[in-house]
Write an enzyme that holds these catalytic residues in place. Sequence first.
Site, short mmCIF file in Angstrom:
data_model
loop_
_atom_site.label_atom_id
_atom_site.label_comp_id
_atom_site.label_asym_id
_atom_site.label_seq_id
_atom_site.Cartn_x
_atom_site.Cartn_y
_atom_site.Cartn_z
N SER A 160 5.06 3.99 -1.77
CA SER A 160 5.44 3.10 -2.87
C SER A 160 5.88 3.90 -4.09
CB SER A 160 4.22 2.26 -3.24
OG SER A 160 4.41 1.59 -4.46
N TYR A 182 -5.36 1.23 -5.44
CA TYR A 182 -4.30 0.98 -4.46
C TYR A 182 -3.26 2.10 -4.51
CZ TYR A 182 0.15 -0.56 -2.63
OH TYR A 182 1.35 -0.57 -1.96
N LYS A 197 -1.97 5.31 -1.68
CA LYS A 197 -0.62 5.72 -1.22
C LYS A 197 -0.43 7.23 -1.44
CE LYS A 197 0.57 1.81 0.36
NZ LYS A 197 0.69 1.62 1.80
P1 NAD Z 1 1.73 -7.71 3.57
O1 NAD Z 1 0.35 -7.91 3.08
O2 NAD Z 1 2.64 -8.88 3.61
O3 NAD Z 1 1.71 -7.04 5.04
C1 NAD Z 1 0.70 -6.19 5.46
C2 NAD Z 1 0.19 -6.72 6.78
O4 NAD Z 1 -0.82 -5.85 7.27
C3 NAD Z 1 -0.44 -8.11 6.65
O5 NAD Z 1 0.12 -8.96 7.65
C4 NAD Z 1 -1.94 -7.86 6.90
O6 NAD Z 1 -2.53 -8.97 7.55
C5 NAD Z 1 -1.90 -6.62 7.75
N1 NAD Z 1 -3.08 -5.75 7.68
C6 NAD Z 1 -3.72 -5.26 6.59
N2 NAD Z 1 -4.71 -4.44 6.96
C7 NAD Z 1 -4.72 -4.40 8.32
C8 NAD Z 1 -5.48 -3.71 9.29
N3 NAD Z 1 -6.49 -2.91 8.96
N4 NAD Z 1 -5.19 -3.91 10.60
C9 NAD Z 1 -4.19 -4.73 10.96
N5 NAD Z 1 -3.42 -5.40 10.10
C10 NAD Z 1 -3.68 -5.23 8.78
O7 NAD Z 1 2.37 -6.54 2.70
P2 NAD Z 1 3.87 -6.02 2.63
O8 NAD Z 1 4.41 -6.40 1.30
O9 NAD Z 1 4.61 -6.38 3.85
O10 NAD Z 1 3.60 -4.45 2.58
C11 NAD Z 1 3.66 -3.64 3.73
C12 NAD Z 1 3.34 -2.21 3.34
O11 NAD Z 1 4.25 -1.79 2.33
C13 NAD Z 1 1.94 -2.00 2.77
O12 NAD Z 1 1.47 -0.75 3.22
C14 NAD Z 1 2.18 -1.96 1.27
O13 NAD Z 1 1.20 -1.21 0.61
C15 NAD Z 1 3.53 -1.27 1.22
N6 NAD Z 1 4.29 -1.56 0.00
C16 NAD Z 1 4.51 -2.85 -0.37
C17 NAD Z 1 5.22 -3.12 -1.55
C18 NAD Z 1 5.43 -4.54 -2.01
O14 NAD Z 1 5.65 -4.73 -3.21
N7 NAD Z 1 5.39 -5.55 -1.15
C19 NAD Z 1 5.73 -2.07 -2.31
C20 NAD Z 1 5.49 -0.75 -1.88
C21 NAD Z 1 4.76 -0.51 -0.71
C1 WQD Z 2 7.63 -6.73 -12.00
C2 WQD Z 2 7.95 -6.93 -13.48
C3 WQD Z 2 6.02 -7.24 -14.89
C4 WQD Z 2 4.81 -11.10 -13.23
C5 WQD Z 2 3.89 -3.94 -8.21
C6 WQD Z 2 2.77 -2.99 -7.83
C7 WQD Z 2 3.31 -1.71 -7.28
C8 WQD Z 2 4.31 -1.95 -6.15
C9 WQD Z 2 5.36 -2.92 -6.56
C10 WQD Z 2 3.23 -1.86 -3.98
C11 WQD Z 2 6.99 -6.17 -14.40
C12 WQD Z 2 6.89 -8.47 -14.88
C13 WQD Z 2 5.49 -9.92 -13.49
C14 WQD Z 2 4.79 -12.10 -14.25
C15 WQD Z 2 6.18 -10.69 -15.62
N1 WQD Z 2 3.67 -2.51 -4.99
N2 WQD Z 2 6.16 -9.72 -14.64
N3 WQD Z 2 5.48 -11.85 -15.40
O1 WQD Z 2 4.54 -4.24 -11.58
O2 WQD Z 2 6.62 -3.29 -10.57
O3 WQD Z 2 4.60 -3.35 -9.24
O4 WQD Z 2 4.74 -4.12 -7.08
O5 WQD Z 2 3.21 -0.69 -3.78
O6 WQD Z 2 2.26 -0.94 -6.85
O7 WQD Z 2 2.01 -2.73 -8.98
O8 WQD Z 2 5.80 -5.52 -9.79
O9 WQD Z 2 6.35 -7.88 -9.45
O10 WQD Z 2 4.14 -7.29 -10.53
O11 WQD Z 2 6.23 -6.97 -11.81
O12 WQD Z 2 6.77 -10.53 -16.69
O13 WQD Z 2 4.18 -13.16 -14.11
O14 WQD Z 2 7.77 -8.32 -13.79
O15 WQD Z 2 5.54 -6.98 -16.17
O16 WQD Z 2 7.75 -5.72 -15.46
P1 WQD Z 2 5.37 -4.08 -10.40
P2 WQD Z 2 5.57 -6.98 -10.34
#
Ligand code: NAD
Ligand code: WQD
Length: 339
Positions: free
Chosen positions: A125, A150, A154
């Site tokens: 991330s 969290y 990562k």
């Molecule tokens: P999500 O929660 O929709 O998907 C994750 C899936 O993993 C879920 O279906 C959950 O049920 C499953 N899961 C969690 N722990 C498990 C375990 N121990 N065994 C089996 N299944 C398990 O999340 P997402 O948004 O699809 O994110 C996927 C990956 O990407 C995650 O590792 C997350 O940290 C990373 N990521 C997400 C974002 C984001 O903003 N969505 C940004 C950066 C990184």
């Molecule tokens: C986006 C922008 C808020 C909600 C998160 C995780 C990060 C990564 C990506 C997994 C920001 C603004 C939001 C609201 C708002 N995930 N906002 N009102 O903060 O970039 O990061 O997702 O790895 O770890 O922290 O994403 O969607 O929460 O916010 O104004 O009700 O929207 O301040 O500027 P963020 P976000």
Amino acid sequence: MKKILITGGAGYIGSHTAVALVVAGFEPVIVDNFSNSDHSALNGLKRILGKELLCYEGDCNDRELLQRIFKENQFEGVIHFAAYKAVGESTQFPLKYYSNNLFSLIVLLETMAAFGVRDLVFSSSCTVYGQPDELPVKESTPRKEAESPYGNTKKICEDILRDYIKSGVNSRIISLRYFNPVGAHPSGEIGELPLGVPNNLVPFITQTAAGIREKLTVFGNDYATSDGSCVRDYIHVMDLADAHVKALEYLFKQKENFYDLFNVGTGKGNTVLEVIQTFEKVSGRPLNYQIGPRRPGDIEKVWANTDKINTVLGWHAKYSLEDSLRDSWNWQQKLGEKE
Ligand code: NAD
Ligand code: WQD
């Protein structure tokens, strides 16, 4: 057909990647414990693909289960999405996050080694950068101290992977650092499933427009940005899914043990107010919002330098912010119809 294991494949990014893998000629197999997803994602996948994907219901920390899955399937590669991802919750329950996110990776790596499966793509991330000193942020930019448990999981997982490859093990691994994933499959059959009140901007916007939330609060308009609201790099989940296919195909070509990292973003930053305006344009409806105080711990601005993934993996983002928000809105509307 090459079989690819996708852990967390019923989740938001995993389900879209399952589609991209099938389109690219792979056979995805899912393992998910449904802790943050439900079976509706599998039904959506079935409607898009016209066939059912093999899915094991269970936990990636369950070594016996993983061994059984690897015994029953000859995998060519693995994509590890399974993790907990709620930043706020991770500050309340850090051990839950460290336990799930770190152990699942370790158990997976050990199982892959035992079965001679070499190739892994890991979900990292942009959170590892914190507020970077230079923008757009490059992979070589030093990581900052994590803002949350969290985020720290990562960072630690990236370190585990780097050290693992350094040890000389026979493996090839890529970490993808996602920026802000948004959007949904254009069919509206799969998307981000909101459980409870969304923390993320785009689900909050679409739920507000759908009347589920009364109004959106913009967290601060006094930042040093063009309009005072924070800047992020919003990447369509379909583009993100495609990056995983490109990463796997690249890994298959590597002869030596290998570890590398890539940003996955559009290379363009948008403010919160720009996202709102774009949403109003594509949805054709005004959004009820107010300006509120800053959210503690928020990053002021971050967007990706994508030169590395563009040149090395040959991946480019194809979807615009308008496309992303149109598809998020379409998904939200379809969710409403199902209720
Ligand atoms: P999500 O929660 O929709 O998907 C994750 C899936 O993993 C879920 O279906 C959950 O049920 C499953 N899961 C969690 N722990 C498990 C375990 N121990 N065994 C089996 N299944 C398990 O999340 P997402 O948004 O699809 O994110 C996927 C990956 O990407 C995650 O590792 C997350 O940290 C990373 N990521 C997400 C974002 C984001 O903003 N969505 C940004 C950066 C990184
Ligand atoms: C986006 C922008 C808020 C909600 C998160 C995780 C990060 C990564 C990506 C997994 C920001 C603004 C939001 C609201 C708002 N995930 N906002 N009102 O903060 O970039 O990061 O997702 O790895 O770890 O922290 O994403 O969607 O929460 O916010 O104004 O009700 O929207 O301040 O500027 P963020 P976000």
